[in-house]
Write a protein that holds these residues in place. Structure first.
Motif, PDB file in Angstrom:
ATOM      1  N   GLU A 280       0.821  -1.214   0.000  1.00 28.36           N
ATOM      2  CA  GLU A 280       0.000   0.000   0.000  1.00 28.36           C
ATOM      3  C   GLU A 280       0.853   1.261   0.000  1.00 28.36           C
ATOM      4  O   GLU A 280       0.448   2.287  -0.548  1.00 28.36           O
ATOM      5  CB  GLU A 280      -0.940  -0.008   1.215  1.00 28.36           C
ATOM      6  N   ASP A 281       2.038   1.207   0.623  1.00 30.80           N
ATOM      7  CA  ASP A 281       2.910   2.381   0.687  1.00 30.80           C
ATOM      8  C   ASP A 281       4.080   2.280  -0.289  1.00 30.80           C
ATOM      9  O   ASP A 281       5.137   2.848  -0.071  1.00 30.80           O
ATOM     10  CB  ASP A 281       3.441   2.567   2.111  1.00 30.80           C
ATOM     11  N   MET A 282       3.893   1.572  -1.385  1.00 30.57           N
ATOM     12  CA  MET A 282       4.946   1.429  -2.385  1.00 30.57           C
ATOM     13  C   MET A 282       5.207   2.762  -3.084  1.00 30.57           C
ATOM     14  O   MET A 282       4.333   3.643  -3.118  1.00 30.57           O
ATOM     15  CB  MET A 282       4.538   0.376  -3.414  1.00 30.57           C
ATOM     16  N   PRO A 283       6.413   2.960  -3.657  1.00 29.71           N
ATOM     17  CA  PRO A 283       6.683   4.188  -4.405  1.00 29.71           C
ATOM     18  C   PRO A 283       5.668   4.369  -5.529  1.00 29.71           C
ATOM     19  O   PRO A 283       5.258   3.411  -6.183  1.00 29.71           O
ATOM     20  CB  PRO A 283       8.098   3.959  -4.961  1.00 29.71           C
ATOM     21  N   SER A 284       5.264   5.601  -5.761  1.00 27.30           N
ATOM     22  CA  SER A 284       4.214   5.859  -6.735  1.00 27.30           C
ATOM     23  C   SER A 284       4.608   5.419  -8.139  1.00 27.30           C
ATOM     24  O   SER A 284       3.751   5.049  -8.943  1.00 27.30           O
ATOM     25  CB  SER A 284       3.863   7.345  -6.739  1.00 27.30           C
ATOM     26  N   ALA A 285       5.886   5.423  -8.459  1.00 25.92           N
ATOM     27  CA  ALA A 285       6.322   5.025  -9.795  1.00 25.92           C
ATOM     28  C   ALA A 285       6.162   3.541 -10.056  1.00 25.92           C
ATOM     29  O   ALA A 285       6.271   3.100 -11.194  1.00 25.92           O
ATOM     30  CB  ALA A 285       7.787   5.419 -10.000  1.00 25.92           C
ATOM     31  N   GLU A 286       5.908   2.753  -9.035  1.00 27.37           N
ATOM     32  CA  GLU A 286       5.789   1.300  -9.195  1.00 27.37           C
ATOM     33  C   GLU A 286       4.348   0.818  -9.145  1.00 27.37           C
ATOM     34  O   GLU A 286       4.093  -0.378  -9.258  1.00 27.37           O
ATOM     35  CB  GLU A 286       6.600   0.588  -8.101  1.00 27.37           C
TER      36      GLU A 286
END
Length: 393
Positions: A280-286
Protein backbone atom coordinates in the motif's frame (compact mmCIF):
# COMPACT_ATOMS: atom_id res chain seq x y z
CA UNK A 1 10.56 -7.23 -17.13
CA UNK A 2 12.20 -4.81 -19.48
CA UNK A 3 13.42 -1.73 -17.71
CA UNK A 4 10.81 0.96 -18.02
CA UNK A 5 11.48 4.54 -17.20
CA UNK A 6 9.57 7.35 -16.04
CA UNK A 7 8.21 10.63 -16.59
CA UNK A 8 5.13 10.37 -18.68
CA UNK A 9 3.11 7.38 -19.62
CA UNK A 10 2.58 6.81 -23.32
CA UNK A 11 0.85 3.87 -25.00
CA UNK A 12 2.74 1.91 -27.63
CA UNK A 13 3.15 4.01 -30.77
CA UNK A 14 2.25 2.88 -34.26
CA UNK A 15 1.39 -0.66 -35.24
CA UNK A 16 3.74 -3.58 -34.84
CA UNK A 17 3.99 -5.74 -37.94
CA UNK A 18 2.77 -8.81 -36.05
CA UNK A 19 -0.68 -7.23 -35.82
CA UNK A 20 -1.20 -8.12 -39.48
CA UNK A 21 -0.50 -11.82 -39.04
CA UNK A 22 -3.91 -13.07 -37.91
CA UNK A 23 -3.74 -14.72 -34.54
CA UNK A 24 -0.27 -13.45 -33.68
CA UNK A 25 -1.50 -10.13 -32.31
CA UNK A 26 -1.54 -10.57 -28.52
CA UNK A 27 -2.68 -7.22 -27.24
CA UNK A 28 0.00 -4.77 -26.18
CA UNK A 29 -1.87 -4.32 -22.91
CA UNK A 30 -0.74 -7.83 -21.98
CA UNK A 31 2.95 -6.98 -22.27
CA UNK A 32 4.68 -6.84 -18.92
CA UNK A 33 6.33 -3.54 -19.77
CA UNK A 34 2.87 -1.98 -19.95
CA UNK A 35 2.40 -2.71 -16.28
CA UNK A 36 4.98 -0.35 -14.82
CA UNK A 37 2.73 2.18 -13.10
CA UNK A 38 2.57 5.94 -12.91
CA UNK A 39 1.83 8.50 -10.27
CA UNK A 40 -1.12 10.25 -8.62
CA UNK A 41 -2.18 13.66 -7.17
CA UNK A 42 0.49 16.33 -7.68
CA UNK A 43 2.66 14.10 -9.86
CA UNK A 44 -0.12 12.34 -11.75
CA UNK A 45 1.45 13.38 -15.05
CA UNK A 46 4.58 11.34 -14.40
CA UNK A 47 4.92 7.73 -15.34
CA UNK A 48 6.52 4.98 -17.38
CA UNK A 49 8.18 4.69 -20.74
CA UNK A 50 6.95 1.36 -22.04
CA UNK A 51 10.17 -0.07 -23.35
CA UNK A 52 9.05 -3.50 -24.56
CA UNK A 53 6.28 -2.16 -26.77
CA UNK A 54 8.34 0.64 -28.30
CA UNK A 55 11.54 -1.33 -28.82
CA UNK A 56 9.95 -3.47 -31.55
CA UNK A 57 8.02 -0.68 -33.18
CA UNK A 58 8.67 -0.06 -36.85
CA UNK A 59 11.29 -2.80 -37.21
CA UNK A 60 10.74 -5.36 -39.98
CA UNK A 61 12.85 -7.93 -38.16
CA UNK A 62 14.71 -7.95 -34.87
CA UNK A 63 17.43 -10.05 -36.50
CA UNK A 64 18.23 -7.69 -39.38
CA UNK A 65 21.76 -6.26 -39.08
CA UNK A 66 20.46 -2.69 -39.01
CA UNK A 67 16.95 -1.46 -38.22
CA UNK A 68 15.73 2.13 -38.32
CA UNK A 69 12.25 3.48 -37.67
CA UNK A 70 10.40 6.74 -37.04
CA UNK A 71 7.05 7.10 -35.30
CA UNK A 72 4.37 9.67 -34.64
CA UNK A 73 1.50 9.44 -32.17
CA UNK A 74 -1.20 11.67 -30.74
CA UNK A 75 -1.46 9.54 -27.58
CA UNK A 76 0.79 11.70 -25.44
CA UNK A 77 -0.47 13.60 -22.42
CA UNK A 78 -2.01 17.00 -23.04
CA UNK A 79 0.02 19.16 -20.68
CA UNK A 80 3.43 18.08 -22.02
CA UNK A 81 2.70 17.43 -25.66
CA UNK A 82 -0.17 15.32 -27.01
CA UNK A 83 1.82 14.81 -30.23
CA UNK A 84 4.93 12.65 -29.83
CA UNK A 85 7.61 11.69 -32.35
CA UNK A 86 10.13 8.89 -31.93
CA UNK A 87 13.31 7.55 -33.49
CA UNK A 88 14.27 3.90 -33.07
CA UNK A 89 17.43 2.08 -34.12
CA UNK A 90 19.01 -1.30 -33.52
CA UNK A 91 22.20 -3.04 -34.62
CA UNK A 92 22.46 -6.84 -34.50
CA UNK A 93 25.59 -8.90 -35.17
CA UNK A 94 25.91 -12.53 -36.23
CA UNK A 95 27.57 -13.28 -32.89
CA UNK A 96 24.33 -12.43 -31.06
CA UNK A 97 25.34 -8.98 -29.81
CA UNK A 98 22.67 -6.27 -30.11
CA UNK A 99 22.42 -2.55 -29.41
CA UNK A 100 19.06 -0.77 -29.30
CA UNK A 101 18.43 2.97 -28.98
CA UNK A 102 15.19 4.91 -28.70
CA UNK A 103 14.34 8.60 -28.38
CA UNK A 104 10.92 10.23 -27.85
CA UNK A 105 10.04 13.92 -27.94
CA UNK A 106 6.76 15.68 -27.22
CA UNK A 107 5.72 18.35 -29.74
CA UNK A 108 4.45 20.71 -27.09
CA UNK A 109 3.83 23.65 -29.43
CA UNK A 110 1.02 22.03 -31.44
CA UNK A 111 -1.70 22.10 -28.76
CA UNK A 112 -2.96 25.05 -26.75
CA UNK A 113 -2.83 23.27 -23.40
CA UNK A 114 0.78 22.14 -23.77
CA UNK A 115 2.33 25.31 -25.22
CA UNK A 116 4.94 25.48 -22.47
CA UNK A 117 5.18 21.77 -21.70
CA UNK A 118 8.12 19.44 -22.32
CA UNK A 119 8.63 15.71 -22.68
CA UNK A 120 11.82 13.86 -23.67
CA UNK A 121 12.81 10.25 -23.17
CA UNK A 122 15.79 8.19 -24.27
CA UNK A 123 16.78 4.56 -23.80
CA UNK A 124 19.76 2.35 -24.66
CA UNK A 125 20.00 -1.44 -24.28
CA UNK A 126 22.92 -3.77 -24.96
CA UNK A 127 22.47 -7.54 -25.03
CA UNK A 128 24.43 -10.68 -25.84
CA UNK A 129 22.88 -14.03 -26.75
CA UNK A 130 24.83 -17.04 -25.53
CA UNK A 131 24.26 -20.75 -25.03
CA UNK A 132 23.46 -19.85 -21.42
CA UNK A 133 20.76 -17.34 -22.33
CA UNK A 134 20.69 -13.58 -22.92
CA UNK A 135 22.70 -11.17 -20.80
CA UNK A 136 21.69 -7.52 -20.98
CA UNK A 137 22.39 -4.09 -19.54
CA UNK A 138 20.64 -0.82 -20.21
CA UNK A 139 19.46 2.51 -18.97
CA UNK A 140 17.05 5.31 -19.72
CA UNK A 141 16.30 8.86 -18.73
CA UNK A 142 12.99 10.69 -19.01
CA UNK A 143 12.12 14.30 -18.24
CA UNK A 144 8.92 16.30 -18.30
CA UNK A 145 7.75 19.79 -17.47
CA UNK A 146 4.06 20.58 -17.08
CA UNK A 147 4.09 23.73 -19.10
CA UNK A 148 0.69 25.32 -18.53
CA UNK A 149 1.60 28.11 -16.13
CA UNK A 150 -1.63 28.19 -14.21
CA UNK A 151 -2.28 31.17 -12.01
CA UNK A 152 -3.07 30.59 -8.37
CA UNK A 153 -4.31 34.01 -7.37
CA UNK A 154 -1.41 36.13 -8.67
CA UNK A 155 1.14 33.31 -8.42
CA UNK A 156 2.60 31.16 -11.19
CA UNK A 157 3.23 27.47 -10.64
CA UNK A 158 5.30 24.88 -12.45
CA UNK A 159 5.71 21.10 -12.03
CA UNK A 160 8.69 19.22 -13.48
CA UNK A 161 10.34 15.85 -12.99
CA UNK A 162 13.09 13.55 -14.14
CA UNK A 163 13.60 9.81 -13.75
CA UNK A 164 16.70 7.75 -14.46
CA UNK A 165 16.75 3.98 -14.50
CA UNK A 166 19.44 1.37 -15.03
CA UNK A 167 19.11 -2.41 -15.24
CA UNK A 168 21.30 -5.46 -15.59
CA UNK A 169 19.92 -8.95 -16.00
CA UNK A 170 19.71 -12.35 -17.61
CA UNK A 171 16.98 -14.20 -19.47
CA UNK A 172 16.66 -17.82 -20.50
CA UNK A 173 14.15 -19.62 -22.70
CA UNK A 174 13.09 -23.10 -21.63
CA UNK A 175 11.81 -25.10 -24.60
CA UNK A 176 8.10 -25.77 -24.35
CA UNK A 177 7.79 -23.98 -21.01
CA UNK A 178 8.52 -20.32 -21.62
CA UNK A 179 11.14 -17.73 -20.71
CA UNK A 180 12.31 -16.52 -17.31
CA UNK A 181 14.11 -13.23 -16.78
CA UNK A 182 15.83 -11.95 -13.65
CA UNK A 183 17.09 -8.41 -13.32
CA UNK A 184 18.47 -5.91 -10.84
CA UNK A 185 17.31 -2.32 -11.25
CA UNK A 186 18.28 1.10 -9.92
CA UNK A 187 15.89 4.06 -10.02
CA UNK A 188 16.54 7.72 -9.28
CA UNK A 189 13.70 10.24 -9.40
CA UNK A 190 13.52 13.96 -8.81
CA UNK A 191 10.46 16.18 -8.83
CA UNK A 192 10.21 19.92 -8.36
CA UNK A 193 7.27 22.22 -7.80
CA UNK A 194 7.72 25.99 -8.03
CA UNK A 195 5.07 28.40 -6.83
CA UNK A 196 5.78 32.08 -6.38
CA UNK A 197 9.14 32.24 -4.54
CA UNK A 198 8.98 28.74 -3.11
CA UNK A 199 10.97 25.88 -4.65
CA UNK A 200 9.83 22.45 -3.48
CA UNK A 201 11.97 19.47 -4.39
CA UNK A 202 11.96 15.75 -3.59
CA UNK A 203 14.37 13.02 -4.67
CA UNK A 204 13.91 9.26 -4.43
CA UNK A 205 16.42 6.51 -5.05
CA UNK A 206 15.83 2.78 -4.66
CA UNK A 207 16.93 -0.62 -5.93
CA UNK A 208 14.74 -3.53 -7.01
CA UNK A 209 14.89 -7.18 -7.98
CA UNK A 210 12.48 -8.50 -10.58
CA UNK A 211 11.64 -12.00 -11.78
CA UNK A 212 9.37 -12.33 -14.81
CA UNK A 213 7.92 -15.40 -16.54
CA UNK A 214 6.38 -15.37 -20.02
CA UNK A 215 4.82 -18.44 -21.62
CA UNK A 216 3.16 -18.94 -25.00
CA UNK A 217 0.97 -22.04 -25.38
CA UNK A 218 -0.84 -22.17 -28.68
CA UNK A 219 -3.00 -19.08 -28.86
CA UNK A 220 -2.72 -18.37 -25.12
CA UNK A 221 -0.13 -16.30 -23.33
CA UNK A 222 0.61 -16.32 -19.61
CA UNK A 223 2.86 -14.01 -17.67
CA UNK A 224 3.77 -13.45 -14.06
CA UNK A 225 6.03 -10.90 -12.44
CA UNK A 226 7.37 -10.37 -8.93
CA UNK A 227 9.20 -7.19 -7.97
CA UNK A 228 10.85 -6.66 -4.59
CA UNK A 229 12.32 -3.40 -3.34
CA UNK A 230 15.75 -3.95 -1.78
CA UNK A 231 16.73 -0.59 -0.29
CA UNK A 232 16.44 3.12 -0.90
CA UNK A 233 16.07 6.60 0.51
CA UNK A 234 14.42 9.92 -0.23
CA UNK A 235 14.84 13.55 0.76
CA UNK A 236 12.71 16.69 0.46
CA UNK A 237 12.96 20.28 1.66
CA UNK A 238 9.35 21.14 2.59
CA UNK A 239 6.84 18.38 1.84
CA UNK A 240 7.04 15.06 -0.04
CA UNK A 241 5.72 15.55 -3.56
CA UNK A 242 5.44 11.91 -4.62
CA UNK A 243 3.34 10.40 -1.86
CA UNK A 244 4.20 7.25 0.08
CA UNK A 245 7.67 5.73 -0.14
CA UNK A 246 8.54 2.26 1.12
CA UNK A 247 11.79 1.12 -0.55
CA UNK A 248 11.20 -2.45 0.68
CA UNK A 249 7.89 -2.79 -1.18
CA UNK A 250 6.67 -5.81 -3.13
CA UNK A 251 4.53 -6.06 -6.27
CA UNK A 252 2.98 -9.08 -7.98
CA UNK A 253 1.26 -9.26 -11.33
CA UNK A 254 -0.49 -12.10 -13.17
CA UNK A 255 -1.66 -11.85 -16.76
CA UNK A 256 -3.40 -13.91 -19.41
CA UNK A 257 -4.12 -13.36 -23.09
CA UNK A 258 -5.93 -15.30 -25.80
CA UNK A 259 -6.31 -14.65 -29.52
CA UNK A 260 -7.92 -16.55 -32.34
CA UNK A 261 -10.01 -16.54 -35.51
CA UNK A 262 -13.76 -17.02 -35.97
CA UNK A 263 -16.48 -17.00 -38.67
CA UNK A 264 -14.47 -18.82 -41.32
CA UNK A 265 -11.39 -16.80 -40.41
CA UNK A 266 -13.12 -13.53 -41.33
CA UNK A 267 -13.05 -12.26 -37.75
CA UNK A 268 -10.15 -12.19 -35.32
CA UNK A 269 -10.47 -11.73 -31.59
CA UNK A 270 -8.16 -10.89 -28.73
CA UNK A 271 -8.82 -11.16 -25.00
CA UNK A 272 -6.45 -10.02 -22.27
CA UNK A 273 -6.52 -9.38 -18.56
CA UNK A 274 -4.12 -8.66 -15.73
CA UNK A 275 -4.22 -8.53 -11.92
CA UNK A 276 -1.86 -6.39 -9.84
CA UNK A 277 -1.19 -6.29 -6.09
CA UNK A 278 1.51 -4.35 -4.27
CA UNK A 279 2.40 -2.77 -0.95
CA UNK A 280 0.00 0.00 0.00
CA UNK A 281 2.91 2.38 0.69
CA UNK A 282 4.95 1.43 -2.39
CA UNK A 283 6.68 4.19 -4.41
CA UNK A 284 4.21 5.86 -6.73
CA UNK A 285 6.32 5.02 -9.80
CA UNK A 286 5.79 1.30 -9.19
CA UNK A 287 1.99 1.31 -8.89
CA UNK A 288 -0.42 0.15 -11.57
CA UNK A 289 -2.42 2.72 -13.49
CA UNK A 290 -5.67 3.09 -15.35
CA UNK A 291 -6.15 5.08 -18.50
CA UNK A 292 -4.40 4.51 -21.80
CA UNK A 293 -4.29 1.70 -24.34
CA UNK A 294 -6.09 -1.42 -23.17
CA UNK A 295 -7.06 -0.03 -19.76
CA UNK A 296 -9.47 2.82 -20.39
CA UNK A 297 -8.37 4.18 -23.77
CA UNK A 298 -10.78 7.13 -23.60
CA UNK A 299 -8.46 8.73 -21.02
CA UNK A 300 -4.81 9.68 -20.87
CA UNK A 301 -2.34 6.97 -19.95
CA UNK A 302 -1.63 6.99 -16.23
CA UNK A 303 -4.53 9.27 -15.28
CA UNK A 304 -4.77 7.51 -11.87
CA UNK A 305 -2.49 5.01 -10.12
CA UNK A 306 -3.08 2.52 -7.31
CA UNK A 307 -1.49 -0.29 -5.34
CA UNK A 308 -3.94 -3.00 -6.38
CA UNK A 309 -6.45 -3.70 -9.13
CA UNK A 310 -6.54 -4.95 -12.69
CA UNK A 311 -7.34 -4.21 -16.31
CA UNK A 312 -8.83 -6.12 -19.24
CA UNK A 313 -9.60 -5.76 -22.92
CA UNK A 314 -11.65 -7.58 -25.56
CA UNK A 315 -11.06 -6.82 -29.24
CA UNK A 316 -12.83 -7.97 -32.40
CA UNK A 317 -11.09 -7.54 -35.78
CA UNK A 318 -12.34 -7.62 -39.35
CA UNK A 319 -9.54 -9.52 -41.07
CA UNK A 320 -9.90 -7.93 -44.51
CA UNK A 321 -11.87 -5.30 -46.43
CA UNK A 322 -12.94 -6.32 -49.98
CA UNK A 323 -11.15 -4.30 -52.65
CA UNK A 324 -8.65 -2.84 -50.19
CA UNK A 325 -6.72 -5.94 -49.20
CA UNK A 326 -3.54 -4.53 -50.75
CA UNK A 327 -3.49 -1.97 -47.94
CA UNK A 328 -3.93 -4.65 -45.24
CA UNK A 329 -6.72 -2.69 -43.55
CA UNK A 330 -8.34 -4.19 -40.47
CA UNK A 331 -11.21 -2.43 -38.64
CA UNK A 332 -11.61 -3.30 -34.97
CA UNK A 333 -13.87 -2.81 -31.97
CA UNK A 334 -12.49 -2.80 -28.43
CA UNK A 335 -14.03 -2.75 -24.97
CA UNK A 336 -11.40 -2.10 -22.35
CA UNK A 337 -11.20 -0.88 -18.79
CA UNK A 338 -9.47 -0.99 -15.44
CA UNK A 339 -10.03 -0.59 -11.73
CA UNK A 340 -7.58 0.36 -8.99
CA UNK A 341 -7.43 1.40 -5.34
CA UNK A 342 -5.38 4.36 -4.21
CA UNK A 343 -4.14 4.37 -0.57
CA UNK A 344 -5.68 7.78 0.22
CA UNK A 345 -8.08 8.63 -2.62
CA UNK A 346 -10.24 5.51 -2.66
CA UNK A 347 -11.29 3.43 -5.68
CA UNK A 348 -11.28 4.41 -9.36
CA UNK A 349 -12.69 2.50 -12.31
CA UNK A 350 -13.10 3.13 -16.01
CA UNK A 351 -14.64 1.34 -19.00
CA UNK A 352 -14.11 2.55 -22.58
CA UNK A 353 -15.38 1.61 -26.02
CA UNK A 354 -12.96 2.10 -28.90
CA UNK A 355 -13.39 1.78 -32.67
CA UNK A 356 -10.58 2.05 -35.15
CA UNK A 357 -8.85 0.78 -38.23
CA UNK A 358 -5.33 -0.63 -38.54
CA UNK A 359 -3.55 -0.30 -41.85
CA UNK A 360 -0.25 -1.23 -43.40
CA UNK A 361 1.29 -0.47 -46.77
CA UNK A 362 4.79 -1.83 -47.29
CA UNK A 363 6.92 -0.20 -44.55
CA UNK A 364 4.23 2.24 -43.32
CA UNK A 365 1.87 1.25 -40.51
CA UNK A 366 -0.98 3.31 -39.13
CA UNK A 367 -3.85 3.17 -36.65
CA UNK A 368 -6.74 5.62 -36.47
CA UNK A 369 -9.05 5.20 -33.47
CA UNK A 370 -11.75 6.90 -31.42
CA UNK A 371 -12.45 5.95 -27.80
CA UNK A 372 -15.19 7.13 -25.43
CA UNK A 373 -15.84 6.29 -21.79
CA UNK A 374 -19.12 4.50 -21.07
CA UNK A 375 -18.64 3.96 -17.34
CA UNK A 376 -16.41 5.60 -14.77
CA UNK A 377 -16.04 5.95 -11.01
CA UNK A 378 -14.44 9.07 -9.51
CA UNK A 379 -13.34 10.14 -13.00
CA UNK A 380 -14.88 12.49 -15.54
CA UNK A 381 -16.29 11.27 -18.85
CA UNK A 382 -13.77 11.70 -21.64
CA UNK A 383 -13.06 10.77 -25.26
CA UNK A 384 -9.98 10.71 -27.50
CA UNK A 385 -9.30 10.63 -31.23
CA UNK A 386 -5.87 9.14 -31.88
CA UNK A 387 -3.59 8.66 -34.86
CA UNK A 388 -0.44 6.50 -34.81
CA UNK A 389 2.05 6.27 -37.68
CA UNK A 390 5.30 4.34 -38.06
CA UNK A 391 7.77 3.99 -40.90
CA UNK A 392 10.56 1.39 -41.01
CA UNK A 393 13.45 1.77 -43.40
Amino acid sequence: MMFASAVLAYPAFGVASSQFEGTQDIQSSMRMADVTPRFHTIDNLLGSLQGDNQSRLGFPSEKDPLNLGVTYSTQGQDATGRDVIGINASVNTKSGFSVEGHYLHGLEGLRTLSKEGRYDAGRVRLSQDTRYGEFFIGGDITGADVGVSKKVSRFQQELAGETRRAVVGHGYNFDGIGSVQNSFGWTHREQTYDIHKHHLVETQEYQTWNTTYNGQFGYSQFNASITKGLSGERSFNYVPLMGEFNPNFYAVQLGYGLQGLALYDQLGYGLSGSYFKGSEDMPSAERMTIGGSGRGSSHEAGVVSGYKGGFAEARLYGMSIPGLSCFALKPYLSVNGAKTSHPTEGEFSLVSVEVGVIGRRKDVSTTLSYAKSVKDENLDHDSRLNLDLSYAF
